[in-house]
Design an enzyme around this catalytic site. Structure first.
Site, short mmCIF file in Angstrom:
data_model
loop_
_atom_site.label_atom_id
_atom_site.label_comp_id
_atom_site.label_asym_id
_atom_site.label_seq_id
_atom_site.Cartn_x
_atom_site.Cartn_y
_atom_site.Cartn_z
N ASP A 70 31.85 -83.66 24.31
CA ASP A 70 30.66 -83.21 23.76
C ASP A 70 30.40 -81.75 24.25
OD1 ASP A 70 30.01 -84.80 21.56
OD2 ASP A 70 28.90 -86.24 22.91
N ASP A 72 33.86 -92.96 21.27
CA ASP A 72 32.56 -92.13 21.04
C ASP A 72 31.87 -92.91 20.28
OD1 ASP A 72 30.60 -90.25 21.12
OD2 ASP A 72 31.96 -89.01 19.43
N HIS A 116 26.39 -90.81 28.55
CA HIS A 116 27.45 -91.04 27.27
C HIS A 116 28.63 -90.85 27.48
CE1 HIS A 116 28.83 -90.81 23.14
NE2 HIS A 116 28.91 -89.59 22.95
N GLU A 137 30.77 -78.28 21.65
CA GLU A 137 29.91 -78.47 20.54
C GLU A 137 28.17 -78.37 21.26
OE1 GLU A 137 31.12 -79.12 17.41
OE2 GLU A 137 28.79 -78.67 17.06
N ASP A 138 28.03 -79.14 22.39
CA ASP A 138 26.56 -79.11 22.52
C ASP A 138 26.17 -78.05 23.67
OD1 ASP A 138 26.64 -81.13 20.65
OD2 ASP A 138 26.51 -82.72 22.06
#
Ligand code: MN
Length: 708
Positions: free
Chosen positions: A73, A139, A48, A76-77
Site C-alpha cells: 500500500d 490483502d 495491515h 498508493e497511500d
C-alpha cells in the site's frame, strides 16, 4: 497486534534460509512510510501489511512475495516512490509492488464506467506474475476479516465484490482455504441470518452424529490397514456458504445436503490411491455417477484427487477424496504450492496456468475489453454470466439469465419500465438467454409495467419478486376501480339514493372491514349483482320495482374456487361459461382490465381476443389427488324416452361420485330426451370416468361434453 518478529518466526518455519535483513528493511520502510496513518479500527496502519504478509506465510510464499505484501500500500497511500523501492529491493519486487498498485484501486462492481477495462487490468496485472494476485487476495482477506469496522453500506459492496470476483479467483488459483474464508466472511455480511441457520444446523448435526462419524472412520481405517498401506484419514468439514450455494443452485433442502459424510484419505503414492479405491469399492457399493478421477485428468487449476461416494458402514452415504500428500498440498495452497513461479532459469517464458496463457494471447491480439470478456472463455466464473451496460458497467447474472433479469439487476426502475432490448446492437426478444460479454441496451417506456408472464422467463429472485409484486398491486387496483364503477352503476340504476352514506357500514354487511377489499371483490365478481341488490334491500334503499325478482335467484358466485397452476395471488376468473375442470387444456389471457381470464384451449371465444398471441399465458393445472374442490362441467345426454331412464342416469352419476348441480331438459321428442347436466367433478379423469359409465347405460344414446 502482530509483531515483525512473529512474522519472521512464521517465515523461518518453512523457509529457514529467509533473508531476514531484507524482510526487516522492508518492514522498517513500510512502517516509516505509514507512520502517521491509522486504520479505521484505530490500529496503526502498519498492522495491515503485516497481517497480509502473515497470511502469505500460511501458503509458504517466498521472500519477494512477503516483502511485496509489506510494501503493497505504500506507493498508493504514502510518499514512497516506485523508484525508491526498485533502488532498495531490485526490479522483481518493484514490479510486484507496481502490479499491486495498479490493481489496488480497481472498483470492479461499484463504478459506473470502465469496469470491463478494470477487469482487463486485473487479469493483465496478475498474468505478469501470479504472485501479484496472491498478494491481492491476501490483502482482500485481511480487509474482509476487519470489515466490521466499516459502515454497513460499504460492507455490502465490498462483500459482494469479494464473493463475485475474488473468491472465484482464489478457487481458480486453487487456493481452497482462502476461497472458503473469503466466501464465509462475505456470506456473513450479505446474509448473516441464513448463515446462522445453516451453522446451527451443522452444529446440531455434528453433535448428533459424532459417534457415527468416528465409527465410519474406524471401519474405513480397519479395512485399509488390512492391506498394509500407509495412510491418514480425516473428516471433512462443510462450510455454510458452499451448502447455501448448492441449495440455491440445485434447489435441494439442507437435510438432503447435510446427511452426507465426507472423509479425505491421504497416501504416499499415486499407486496407493488407486489401490485404496479398489479396496473401498470392493467392500462397499459405489454410488453410480459419483466417481471422478482427477488424478489422470487434473482440474484446470491443477487440482488432483479421486472422488467417490460410497454406501458405507450402516448404509450411510460417504464422500471420499483420495489423494497423495503432494496433491493435498496443491489442493490447499493451489498456485502457491508451485515453486517454479519464480524459477526463471528453468522456465524462460512466464510461468502461468494454461488458461492464463490463453488469456494473455487474447489480450495481446488487442481486442476491446468487451470482446475480451466475451472471448476469454476462461470459465473463470463458471456459474455466472457477465454482461455489460452500454456504458461498460459489468452486470453479473446467473446462467440462463435473460434481458429481463439484466434490467432488474441494473435498477428495479429499469426492469419495471422495460419493453424491449438490443443485444450487441440487435433488437432481440426479452426471453433470449444472455451470454458472457453481451452488451445489453434496455428499451424502456414510462407507462409500461412488466406482465405477469415475465415471472416465468426471469431467473433471478430479484426480478421474479418485483414482477409478482407489481402485478399483484396492478391487478388489485384495476379490480378495485372496476368494482367502484360497478357499485356506482348499481346505485344509479337500482337505488333510491344518489350515494351510500356509510360505506364502512355497507362493507361490513359483506363481512369486510376495508372499502378497498369490498371494491376489489366486486370487481372480481366474488360479490355479485344479486348480493349487492340484496344489501340495498336490507338498507331499504332498493328501488321498489326490483324487490319482486330478488328472493329466488340469489346464489354465491363460484369464482372463489382456487385454481392451481399459477400464482394464486393474481386475481383471475374463468371465462364466462368456460366450464373447465382440472386437466383440461387451458390458456390464460392477461386482460389489462380484469387480470387473468382462463379459457379452455378449445374455446371459440378465444377468437374474440384476436391474434395477439403475446398476451396468451400457457397455464397448467397442478392436479392434486387430494383435492376436494369440485368443478362444474357440463355434459349433454341423448337418451331414450322411457320410464326410469333419468333415474338410471342419475344413479350412474351418483355411483361415480359426481354431483348433479343442474339438470336441464333441452328437448323432448316421443323417442328421445336431450338433457344438459351440470356436474360437480374433481378433475378431468373423474369426469371421463363418469361419462364412460353413463355411456354404458343401454338407455343412453350419446354423451358429449359441452364447453363454450
Ligand atoms: Mn491493503
Amino acid at each position: 497486534m502482530l509483531t515483525e518478529n512473529q512474522l519472521i518466526d512464521s517465515i523461518c518455519e518453512y523457509n529457514p534460509s529467509t533473508n531476514k535483513v531484507l524482510i526487516n528493511k522492508a518492514f522498517s520502510l513500510a512502517e516509516n512510510a505509514h507512520q502517521n496513518q491509522k486504520r479505521i479500527s484505530g490500529d496503526p496502519y502498519i498492522s495491515h501489511p503485516l497481517e497480509v504478509a502473515k497470511i502469505l506465510t500460511e501458503y509458504k510464499l517466498d521472500d519477494s512475495t512477503i516483502i511485496t505484501a509489506l510494501l503493497h500500500d505504500t506507493i498508493e497511500d504514502t510518499d514512497l516512490t516506485l523508484g525508491e523501492v526498485k533502488k532498495q529491493f531490485g526490479a522483481e519486487i518493484a514490479d510486484l509492488v507496481d502490479g499491486l498498485t495498479k490493481i489496488g484501486k480497481l472498483n470492479l462492481f461499484t463504478k459506473e464506467a470502465e469496469q470491463a477495462e478494470n477487469f482487463r487490468k486485473l487479469i493483465l496485472a496478475m498474468s505478469n506474475d501470479v504472485r501479484v494476485l496472491i498478494v491481492k487476495l491476501a490483502d482482500r482477506l485481511h480487509n474482509m476479516r476487519t470489515i466490521n469496522y466499516l459502515p454497513q453500506d460499504k460492507r455490502l459492496v465490498i462483500a459482494k465484490e469479494t464473493i463475485e470476483i475474488y473468491a472465484p479467483l482464489s478457487g481458480r488459483l486453487g487456493i481452497q482455504s482462502l476461497k472458503e474464508e473469503l466466501e464465509e466472511l462475505s456470506f456473513e455480511v450479505i446474509n448473516s441470518k441464513a448463515r446462522k441457520v445453516i451453522l446451527e444446523k451443522l452444529h446440531s448435526l455434528a453433535s448428533d452424529s459424532s459417534e457415527l462419524i468416528s465409527g465410519i472412520q474406524k471401519e474405513l481405517s480397519k479395512e485399509i490397514l488390512k492391506h498394509k498401506i500407509k495412510f491418514s484419514i480425516e473428516g471433512r468439514e462443510k462450510k455454510p456458504y458452499s451448502i447455501w450455494h448448492k441449495m440455491e443452485r440445485k434447489s435441494i433442502s439442507l437435510e438432503q445436503l447435510s446427511d452426507i459424510y465426507g472423509f479425505r484419505i491421504i497416501l504416499n503414492s499415486i499407486d496407493d490411491c488407486y489401490r485404496i479405491i479398489g479396496i473401498v469399492h470392493q467392500k462397499w457399493n459405489a454410488i453410480p455417477g459419483r466417481f471422478k478421477d482427477y488424478i489422470s485428468t487434473p482440474k484446470i487449476n491443477d487440482y488432483q484427487s479421486i472422488h467417490t461416494t460410497i454406501l458405507g458402514p450402516e448404509n450411510n452415504r460417504i464422500e471420499l477424496q483420495i489423494r497423495t500428500s503432494d496433491m493435498h498440498d496443491v489442493a490447499e495452497r493451489g498456485v502457491a504450492a508451485h515453486r517454479n513461479y519464480k524459477d526463471k532459469s528453468l522456465d524462460k517464458e512466464k510461468h502461468t496456468y494454461p488458461w492464463l496463457e490463453d488469456l494473455l494471447e487474447m489480450l495481446e491480439q488487442g481486442e476491446s475489453s468487451e470482446d475480451f470478456l466475451e472471448n476469454t472463455k476462461l470459465e473463470l466464473f463458471q456459474d455466472q454470466v457477465f454482461c455489460f451496460t452500454p456504458k461498460g458497467r459489468i452486470i453479473a447474472l446467473p446462467p440462463r439469465a435473460t434481458p429481463i433479469d439484466f434490467a432488474f439487476e441494473v435498477h428495479t426502475d429499469i426492469g419495471m419500465k422495460c419493453i424491449g432490448c438490443r443485444i450487441n446492437g440487435i433488437n432481440s426478444p426479452l426471453y433470449t438467454e444472455l451470454l458472457n460479454g453481451d452488451e445489453i441496451q434496455i428499451i424502456t417506456d414510462e407507462k409500461s409495467l412488466p406482465p405477469m408472464a415475465w415471472e416465468k422467463i426471469a431467473m433471478t429472485g430479484k426480478a421474479k419478486l418485483a414482477i409478482r409484486r407489481i402485478n399483484k398491486e396492478k391487478i388489485k387496483n384495476q379490480y378495485s376501480e372496476l368494482g367502484k364503477e360497478i357499485l356506482d352503476k348499481h346505485i344509479k340504476v337500482y337505488a333510491k339514493v344518489k350515494k351510500i352514506d356509510n360505506m364502512k357500514d355497507f362493507c361490513s354487511r359483506f363481512g369486510l372491514n376495508s372499502i378497498d377489499d369490498f371494491y376489489s371483490k366486486v370487481g372480481r365478481g366474488e360479490i355479485n349483482h344479486e348480493m349487492i341488490l340484496k344489501a340495498f334491500s336490507k338498507l331499504k334503499i332498493l328501488d321498489n320495482s326490483e324487490e319482486m325478482n330478488l328472493e329466488n335467484d340469489i346464489q354465491v358466485n363460484g369464482l372463489s374456487i382456487p385454481v392451481r397452476g399459477f400464482d394464486r395471488n393474481i386475481p383471475f376468473r374463468f371465462a364466462e361459461d368456460s366450464r373447465v375442470v382440472p386437466g383440461d387444456k387451458i390458456f390464460g389471457i392477461l386482460d389489462s382490465d380484469s387480470g387473468i381470464i382462463i379459457y379452455s384451449k378449445q374455446s371459440k371465444n378465444l377468437n374474440k381476443h384476436g391474434k395477439d398471441v403475446n398476451s396468451y399465458i400457457d397455464l397448467t393445472w397442478d392436479i392434486d389427488n387430494s383435492l376436494t374442490e369440485r368443478f362444474t362441467a357440463r355434459i349433454m345426454i341423448d337418451c331414450k324416452n322411457q320410464v326410469g331412464a333419468l333415474a338410471k342416469i342419475s344413479r350412474a352419476i351418483g355411483l361415480s361420485n359426481a354431483n348433479i348441480e343442474n339438470l336441464k331438459l333441452v328437448s323432448r321428442s316421443s323417442d328421445f330426451y336431450k338433457l344438459d347436466i351440470d356436474l360437480g367433478v374433481y378433475n378431468l379423469s373423474h369426469l371421463n370416468l363418469m361419462i364412460s359409465s353413463v355411456r354404458k347405460l343401454p338407455v343412453v344414446h350419446r354423451v358429449v361434453r359441452v364447453m363454450d
